[in-house]
Design an enzyme around this catalytic site. Structure first.
Site, PDB file in Angstrom:
ATOM      1  N   PHE A 118       0.995  -1.439   0.056  1.00  0.00           N
ATOM      2  CA  PHE A 118      -0.410  -0.085   0.451  1.00  0.00           C
ATOM      3  C   PHE A 118       1.113   0.995   0.303  1.00  0.00           C
ATOM      4  O   PHE A 118       2.515   1.256   0.357  1.00  0.00           O
ATOM      5  CB  PHE A 118      -0.479   0.236   1.172  1.00  0.00           C
ATOM      6  CG  PHE A 118      -2.426   0.076   0.823  1.00  0.00           C
ATOM      7  CD1 PHE A 118      -2.919  -1.000   0.569  1.00  0.00           C
ATOM      8  CD2 PHE A 118      -3.402   1.012   1.066  1.00  0.00           C
ATOM      9  CE1 PHE A 118      -4.489  -1.231  -0.010  1.00  0.00           C
ATOM     10  CE2 PHE A 118      -4.369   0.538   1.183  1.00  0.00           C
ATOM     11  CZ  PHE A 118      -5.246  -0.171   0.388  1.00  0.00           C
ATOM     12  N   GLN A 231      -8.156  15.537   3.348  1.00  0.00           N
ATOM     13  CA  GLN A 231      -7.292  14.309   2.134  1.00  0.00           C
ATOM     14  C   GLN A 231      -8.025  13.650   0.708  1.00  0.00           C
ATOM     15  O   GLN A 231      -8.920  13.271   0.497  1.00  0.00           O
ATOM     16  CB  GLN A 231      -7.234  12.503   2.724  1.00  0.00           C
ATOM     17  CG  GLN A 231      -6.890  11.572   1.721  1.00  0.00           C
ATOM     18  CD  GLN A 231      -6.124  10.319   2.598  1.00  0.00           C
ATOM     19  OE1 GLN A 231      -6.564   9.178   2.845  1.00  0.00           O
ATOM     20  NE2 GLN A 231      -4.456  10.506   2.725  1.00  0.00           N
ATOM     21  N   HIS A 233      -7.929  11.473  -2.215  1.00  0.00           N
ATOM     22  CA  HIS A 233      -6.931  10.128  -2.855  1.00  0.00           C
ATOM     23  C   HIS A 233      -7.064  10.492  -3.781  1.00  0.00           C
ATOM     24  O   HIS A 233      -7.876  10.931  -5.154  1.00  0.00           O
ATOM     25  CB  HIS A 233      -8.708   9.158  -2.752  1.00  0.00           C
ATOM     26  CG  HIS A 233      -8.041   8.199  -2.575  1.00  0.00           C
ATOM     27  ND1 HIS A 233      -7.249   7.650  -3.717  1.00  0.00           N
ATOM     28  CD2 HIS A 233      -7.828   7.054  -1.767  1.00  0.00           C
ATOM     29  CE1 HIS A 233      -7.578   5.734  -3.979  1.00  0.00           C
ATOM     30  NE2 HIS A 233      -7.216   5.743  -2.674  1.00  0.00           N
ATOM     31  N   HIS A 348     -11.465  13.022   0.040  1.00  0.00           N
ATOM     32  CA  HIS A 348     -11.778  11.434   0.712  1.00  0.00           C
ATOM     33  C   HIS A 348     -11.885  11.468   2.508  1.00  0.00           C
ATOM     34  O   HIS A 348     -12.916  10.229   2.879  1.00  0.00           O
ATOM     35  CB  HIS A 348     -10.856  10.725   0.136  1.00  0.00           C
ATOM     36  CG  HIS A 348     -10.968   8.867   0.523  1.00  0.00           C
ATOM     37  ND1 HIS A 348     -11.161   8.266  -0.062  1.00  0.00           N
ATOM     38  CD2 HIS A 348      -9.681   8.262   0.959  1.00  0.00           C
ATOM     39  CE1 HIS A 348     -11.269   6.664  -0.018  1.00  0.00           C
ATOM     40  NE2 HIS A 348     -10.255   7.205   1.030  1.00  0.00           N
TER      41      HIS A 348
HETATM   42  C1  LIG Z   1     -14.504   4.491  -0.780  1.00  0.00           C
HETATM   43  C2  LIG Z   1     -14.126   4.365   0.316  1.00  0.00           C
HETATM   44  C3  LIG Z   1     -13.151   3.193   0.989  1.00  0.00           C
HETATM   45  C4  LIG Z   1     -12.284   3.562   1.996  1.00  0.00           C
HETATM   46  N1  LIG Z   1     -11.507   2.452   1.910  1.00  0.00           N
HETATM   47  C5  LIG Z   1     -10.597   2.775   3.399  1.00  0.00           C
HETATM   48  C6  LIG Z   1      -9.266   1.095   3.402  1.00  0.00           C
HETATM   49  O1  LIG Z   1      -9.331  -0.178   2.379  1.00  0.00           O
HETATM   50  N2  LIG Z   1      -8.747   1.250   4.730  1.00  0.00           N
HETATM   51  C7  LIG Z   1      -9.095   2.074   5.482  1.00  0.00           C
HETATM   52  O2  LIG Z   1      -8.544   2.663   6.335  1.00  0.00           O
HETATM   53  N3  LIG Z   1      -9.945   2.813   5.497  1.00  0.00           N
HETATM   54  C8  LIG Z   1     -10.257   3.363   3.989  1.00  0.00           C
HETATM   55  N4  LIG Z   1     -11.482   4.308   4.040  1.00  0.00           N
HETATM   56  C9  LIG Z   1     -11.309   4.986   5.065  1.00  0.00           C
HETATM   57  C10 LIG Z   1     -12.169   4.567   5.809  1.00  0.00           C
HETATM   58  O3  LIG Z   1     -12.965   3.192   5.536  1.00  0.00           O
HETATM   59  C11 LIG Z   1     -13.214   4.800   6.524  1.00  0.00           C
HETATM   60  O4  LIG Z   1     -12.499   6.425   7.709  1.00  0.00           O
HETATM   61  C12 LIG Z   1     -13.533   4.762   8.031  1.00  0.00           C
HETATM   62  O5  LIG Z   1     -14.373   3.534   8.047  1.00  0.00           O
HETATM   63  C13 LIG Z   1     -14.362   5.387   9.425  1.00  0.00           C
HETATM   64  O6  LIG Z   1     -15.060   4.727   9.990  1.00  0.00           O
HETATM   65  P1  LIG Z   1     -15.647   5.395  11.488  1.00  0.00           P
HETATM   66  O7  LIG Z   1     -16.655   4.459  12.089  1.00  0.00           O
HETATM   67  O8  LIG Z   1     -15.455   6.082  11.353  1.00  0.00           O
HETATM   68  O9  LIG Z   1     -17.808   5.987  10.512  1.00  0.00           O
HETATM   69  P2  LIG Z   1     -18.640   5.696   9.482  1.00  0.00           P
HETATM   70  O10 LIG Z   1     -18.420   4.671   8.901  1.00  0.00           O
HETATM   71  O11 LIG Z   1     -18.623   6.856   8.526  1.00  0.00           O
HETATM   72  O12 LIG Z   1     -20.135   5.557  10.334  1.00  0.00           O
HETATM   73  C14 LIG Z   1     -20.671   6.479  10.950  1.00  0.00           C
HETATM   74  C15 LIG Z   1     -21.746   6.644  11.932  1.00  0.00           C
HETATM   75  O13 LIG Z   1     -22.211   7.796  11.982  1.00  0.00           O
HETATM   76  C16 LIG Z   1     -23.446   7.625  11.939  1.00  0.00           C
HETATM   77  N5  LIG Z   1     -24.182   9.312  12.317  1.00  0.00           N
HETATM   78  C17 LIG Z   1     -23.407   9.696  11.576  1.00  0.00           C
HETATM   79  N6  LIG Z   1     -23.920  11.460  12.023  1.00  0.00           N
HETATM   80  C18 LIG Z   1     -24.952  11.122  12.493  1.00  0.00           C
HETATM   81  C19 LIG Z   1     -26.223  11.506  12.923  1.00  0.00           C
HETATM   82  N7  LIG Z   1     -25.904  13.105  13.007  1.00  0.00           N
HETATM   83  N8  LIG Z   1     -27.152  10.978  13.896  1.00  0.00           N
HETATM   84  C20 LIG Z   1     -27.486   9.645  13.564  1.00  0.00           C
HETATM   85  N9  LIG Z   1     -25.837   9.110  13.651  1.00  0.00           N
HETATM   86  C21 LIG Z   1     -24.866   9.438  13.250  1.00  0.00           C
HETATM   87  C22 LIG Z   1     -23.359   6.878  10.343  1.00  0.00           C
HETATM   88  O14 LIG Z   1     -25.582   7.016  10.529  1.00  0.00           O
HETATM   89  C23 LIG Z   1     -23.140   5.904  10.833  1.00  0.00           C
HETATM   90  O15 LIG Z   1     -23.894   4.978  11.494  1.00  0.00           O
HETATM   91  C24 LIG Z   1     -11.981   4.732   3.404  1.00  0.00           C
HETATM   92  C25 LIG Z   1     -13.491   5.470   2.354  1.00  0.00           C
HETATM   93  C26 LIG Z   1     -14.045   5.565   1.541  1.00  0.00           C
HETATM   94  C27 LIG Z   1     -14.625   6.005   1.346  1.00  0.00           C
END
Ligand SMILES: Cc1cc2nc3c(=O)[nH]c(=O)nc-3n(C[C@H](O)[C@H](O)[C@H](O)COP(=O)(O)OP(=O)(O)OC[C@H]3O[C@@H](n4cnc5c(N)ncnc54)[C@H](O)[C@@H]3O)c2cc1C
Length: 575
Positions: A118, A231, A233, A348
């Protein structure tokens, strides 16, 4: 009013991992988890390429120290090195734990977990489940919520963080299904609300990544850290912006300009396509600016470059990155086995966020913590990514810091009473906010204002920045803020009023946008993803520090926080 010992906002990887850890530590703690989507639809599910850990399955020379060094160098020396040490030391353990939970990682022929290359990583250390890693991980974690009796509130929108006298006491939430408003009181509020990709007009993020947690924290008086570091991407599929995972380059794909040349040899001769994302995104943008981008008819001077997989062959493409093949095929009609994909940078990931210590407790400023308030995942800034995140370190952060924050919360609530406050005040205020949005008599459509705002951010705070362009952006933003008072909602109903939710989200992305622009304007140097054409070099003398931005309706104030440097002294960054 509802009560829980702990209320977690966010059903992605960070929120689910924290909930699980609290329950593992003490099953009698009453945990509620709120998500505005179904938890399985959190953006984490879309993560593709993988999760980093120095398991040494493919590369016996790897170590946590090497992983830590790569992460700090990738961050352009802005990451806090104590937080990076925890991240990289705990990585192998969390992968084994996920595997025991049932996450199906891709395998080597001898049955051990496979690992791929990576960007910015000096060893092959990214574990993966084909190019659907987030999907594999989130499904197991959500299953574990149910098994552990976490009360899940799905499709509830959290509108406000209740924070009085330096203490978080609960949240106000709105049931999207029927418009019911509820106040939740809790000993601990945890935010795991994800990123803010929707601040920009082209993003790899889902529609729900609107930075709500950041907006609510800022309005409540909590500072936001390092918001200037966005970031981009390198490989968003043109024109839609959805992600083509870095795993594709990890498996050996080339970036090609209109002359058919692998232009990365001009920018990062050693690492080529696997240079870190900030460098690769800038290189693509410079190629396009120099007229070596490609048009849809194949001629030079266009808005994208090519990502070429053809030499990998059908077998490798379909077994290692099948989802990326499918995206390009379905969305832009390109069969990557025979044709190169059109790509360009796409917004991203959010390196900054709600400032937290290494136990996940939110900082109130340079010194001091907010009682009862924790955060983890993309919305938090601990800071392991500094000015630029390495691919596959974000899923790792969600799991490592989700777990640590959960463990810290389970300890913390032992000494904490249920807070007291007047719920009626908050209910009335939320009701009034909704009523005035519904009754507003303006003519501005939400979609139009959002588009104008996103265009403004992309134009004035993109891959390259200058003072003049950012000042123009801030002036435009002030005008757009006034238009918010003139939006008109067609839908006046309580049932599934998605227009109302979009109006609430728009307020958050606008606050977040202003924080990004203001923080970026004041950082007069180039570091990691923050690239200034008027201050082209890194300035450790003046800016080797984290930005803290405090929001108020009349303006944003900035302050700075020292960086923890205890292992690797800042050096010039070369790839
Ligand atoms: C397409 C894509 C591919 C990626 N691939 C990788 C990878 O291969 N490797 C890597 O390390 N990272 C990757 N990333 C980054 C990584 O996936 C994310 O940074 C990480 O999954 C974020 O997780 P999280 O739990 O912080 O938030 P999220 O998974 O975004 O979850 C946020 C949660 O908060 C809830 N929420 C938000 N606001 C409110 C509100 N006002 N009221 C109630 N609920 C709310 C949403 O409903 C959701 O459940 C990728 C990102 C993207 C977009």
């Amino acid at each position: 009013m509802r009560e829980h010992d702990v209320i977690i906002i966010g059903g992605g990887l960070a929120g689910c991992r924290a909930a699980l850890e609290i329950k593992r530590t003490n099953p009698s703690i009453d945990v509620g988890l709120v998500a505005k989507t179904h938890p399985i639809r959190s953006h984490s599910v879309a993560a593709q390429g993988g999760i980093a850990a120095s398991l040494q399955n493919v590369d016996p020379d790897d170590s946590w120290e090497a992983h830590a060094f790569d992460t700090v160098k990738g961050s352009d020396y802005l990451a806090d090195q104590d937080a990076v040490e925890i991240l990289t030391k705990e990585a192998p353990g969390v992968i084994i734990d996920l595997e025991h939970m049932g996450v199906l990682f891709s395998r080597l022929p001898d049955g051990r977990i496979a690992q791929r290359a990576f960007g910015g990583h000096s060893h092959k250390r990214t574990c993966y489940a084909a190019d659907k890693t987030g999907h594999a991980m989130l499904h197991e974690l959500v299953n574990n919520l149910r098994r552990n009796q976490v009360q899940v509130y799905e499709e509830w929108y959290v509108m406000q963080l209740i924070l009085e006298e330096g203490e978080a006491k609960g949240v106000v939430m709105y049931h999207i299904k029927d418009g019911e408003l509820e106040v939740v009181c809790a000993k601990v509020v945890m935010f795991a609300t994800g990123g803010y990709g929707r601040v920009f007009n082209t993003t790899s993020n889902d529609f729900a990544s609107t930075g709500d947690g950041l907006g609510m924290s800022a309005v409540a008086g909590v500072p936001l850290e390092d918001m200037e570091f966005v970031q981009f991407h390198p490989t968003g599929l043109y024109p839609v912006g959805v992600l083509i995972s870095e795993a594709v380059r990890g498996e050996g794909a080339y970036l090609i300009n209109s002359e058919g040349r692998r232009f990365m040899e001009d920018y990062a001769p050693k690492q080529m396509e696997l240079a870190p994302r900030d460098i690769t995104s800038r290189s693509i943008t410079l190629e396009i600016r120099a007229g070596r981008g490609v048009n849809l008819d194949g001629s030079a001077g266009g808005p994208f470059v090519y990502l070429d997989l053809r030499h990998l062959g059908e077998e490798k493409i379909m077994s290692r990155v099948p989802f990326c093949w499918e995206e390009a095929h379905r969305l832009v009609g390109v069969d990557a086995i025979y044709e190169p994909m059109p790509v360009r940078p796409t917004a991203h990931y959010c390196m900054g966020g709600i400032p937290v210590n290494t136990s996940g407790q939110v900082r109130s400023g340079q010194n001091g913590l907010v009682e009862g308030f924790f955060a983890a995942g993309e919305c938090a800034c601990v800071s392991v990514h500094g000015a630029n995140r390495l691919g596959s370190n974000s899923l790792l952060e969600c799991v490592v810091y989700g777990q640590r924050t959960g463990a810290a919360i389970a300890q913390y609530i032992q000494n904490r009473k249920m807070p007291e406050f007047d719920a009626q005040v908050y209910l009335k205020r939320a009701n009034k906010q909704i009523q005035s949005l519904l009754e507003q008599k303006g003519t501005m459509r939400i979609a139009k204002l959002r588009q104008e705002f996103q265009d403004c951010m992309s134009q004035h705070c993109g891959v390259f920045r200058t003072e003049t362009v950012m000042l123009e952006g801030l002036a435009k933003l002030q005008q757009l803020k006034e238009k918010y008072g003139q939006i008109y909602l067609d839908d006046k109903e309580k049932c599934w009023n998605t227009e109302l939710i979009e109006a609430l989200e728009l307020r958050n992305i606008m606050i977040v946008g202003e924080m990004i622009l203001t923080s970026a304007l004041n950082r007069q140097e180039s570091r990691g993803a923050h690239s200034r054409e008027d201050y082209t070099s890194r300035d450790d003398g003046n800016f080797l520090s984290h930005t803290l931005a405090y929001y108020s309706p009349v303006g944003i104030e900035l302050n700075y926080l020292p960086v923890v440097i205890n292992r690797f002294e800042p050096k010039e960054r070369k790839y």
